[in-house]
Write a protein that holds these residues in place. Structure first.
Motif, PDB file in Angstrom:
ATOM      1  N   HIS A  18       0.699  -1.127   0.034  1.00  0.00           N
ATOM      2  CA  HIS A  18       0.146  -0.017  -0.403  1.00  0.00           C
ATOM      3  C   HIS A  18       0.655   0.979   0.296  1.00  0.00           C
ATOM      4  N   GLU A  19       0.473   2.624  -0.565  1.00  0.00           N
ATOM      5  CA  GLU A  19       1.412   3.563  -1.369  1.00  0.00           C
ATOM      6  C   GLU A  19       0.472   4.116  -1.487  1.00  0.00           C
ATOM      7  N   PRO A  20       0.285   5.397  -1.208  1.00  0.00           N
ATOM      8  CA  PRO A  20      -1.032   7.154  -0.545  1.00  0.00           C
ATOM      9  C   PRO A  20      -1.027   6.838  -2.719  1.00  0.00           C
ATOM     10  N   PHE A  21      -2.077   7.261  -2.943  1.00  0.00           N
ATOM     11  CA  PHE A  21      -2.285   8.053  -4.007  1.00  0.00           C
ATOM     12  C   PHE A  21      -1.387   9.275  -4.125  1.00  0.00           C
ATOM     13  N   ASN A  22      -0.469   9.543  -5.456  1.00  0.00           N
ATOM     14  CA  ASN A  22      -0.191  10.681  -6.315  1.00  0.00           C
ATOM     15  C   ASN A  22      -1.053  11.513  -6.961  1.00  0.00           C
ATOM     16  N   GLU A  23      -2.000  11.984  -7.130  1.00  0.00           N
ATOM     17  CA  GLU A  23      -2.484  13.063  -7.931  1.00  0.00           C
ATOM     18  C   GLU A  23      -1.732  13.382  -8.758  1.00  0.00           C
ATOM     19  N   ASP A  51      -8.832   5.405  -7.960  1.00  0.00           N
ATOM     20  CA  ASP A  51      -7.988   6.313  -7.611  1.00  0.00           C
ATOM     21  C   ASP A  51      -8.190   6.070  -5.208  1.00  0.00           C
ATOM     22  N   ASP A  52      -8.692   4.363  -6.038  1.00  0.00           N
ATOM     23  CA  ASP A  52      -8.828   3.807  -4.603  1.00  0.00           C
ATOM     24  C   ASP A  52      -9.913   2.641  -5.582  1.00  0.00           C
ATOM     25  N   SER A  73      -1.426   1.478  -5.755  1.00  0.00           N
ATOM     26  CA  SER A  73      -1.697   3.142  -5.661  1.00  0.00           C
ATOM     27  C   SER A  73      -3.019   3.490  -5.814  1.00  0.00           C
TER      28      SER A  73
END
Length: 169
Positions: A18-23, A51-52, A73
């Motif tokens: 898991h890595e946060p979404f980077n727009e 994004d999820d 992500s």
């Protein structure tokens, strides 16, 4: 040349941490996809940015790759537009060129990737159309998965000179 290094660094990653979404990265990847060539410059594509990836859960019964996607992500569904490019062969080729640009851009940005192909008119395609409310005359072509890989490549990229036919068969 950096492009060649990127080509050989890219692999089909089948496990993610898991890595946060980077727009910013996602938009840059889409921008690179849009730079791909297209037949007659029709550019018959749109992008569904997910994004999820857990929102793909209801679709996991149709393709096992969506289990892999849940830990990524983000994902991008490339949708072909038959109104812009009525020839399905060109539509597939155009969207595939876009996908390859996006996969290479992601690799260059430090992300791992997986290309999830979609069989035309199959159950999985129809489920994607329904799940994402894709309008008539538009078809999902492939789902790309992006994130930080938890597994490395499973085999070496091989050059096989026997596949090169010189002149003609």
């Amino acid at each position: 040349m950096e492009t060649i290094k990127t080509i050989f660094a890219r692999y089909s990653c089948r496990g993610y941490e898991h890595e946060p979404f980077n727009e910013e990265k996602a938009i840059e990847i889409i921008r690179c996809g849009m730079a791909a060539p297209s037949a007659m410059n029709k550019k018959p594509y749109e992008f569904v940015l997910v994004d999820d990836p857990t929102t793909l859960e209801p679709l996991s019964q149709y393709h096992r790759t969506l289990e892999i996607a849940k830990k990524a992500s983000f994902c991008i569904l490339i949708v072909g537009d038959r109104q812009k490019q009525p020839t399905d062969a060109f539509l597939q080729q155009d969207c595939s060129a876009v996908a390859e640009n996006m996969l290479l851009a992601a690799t260059d940005l430090g992300l791992n990737t997986l290309w999830n192909g979609i069989i035309p008119d199959g159950d999985y395609m129809n489920a994607l159309i329904k799940h994402f409310n894709i309008p008539d005359m538009k078809v999902p072509v492939c789902l790309l998965i992006f994130g930080r890989g938890s597994v490395g490549p499973t085999r070496e990229k091989e050059f096989d000179e026997k596949r090169i036919i010189r002149g003609s068969y």
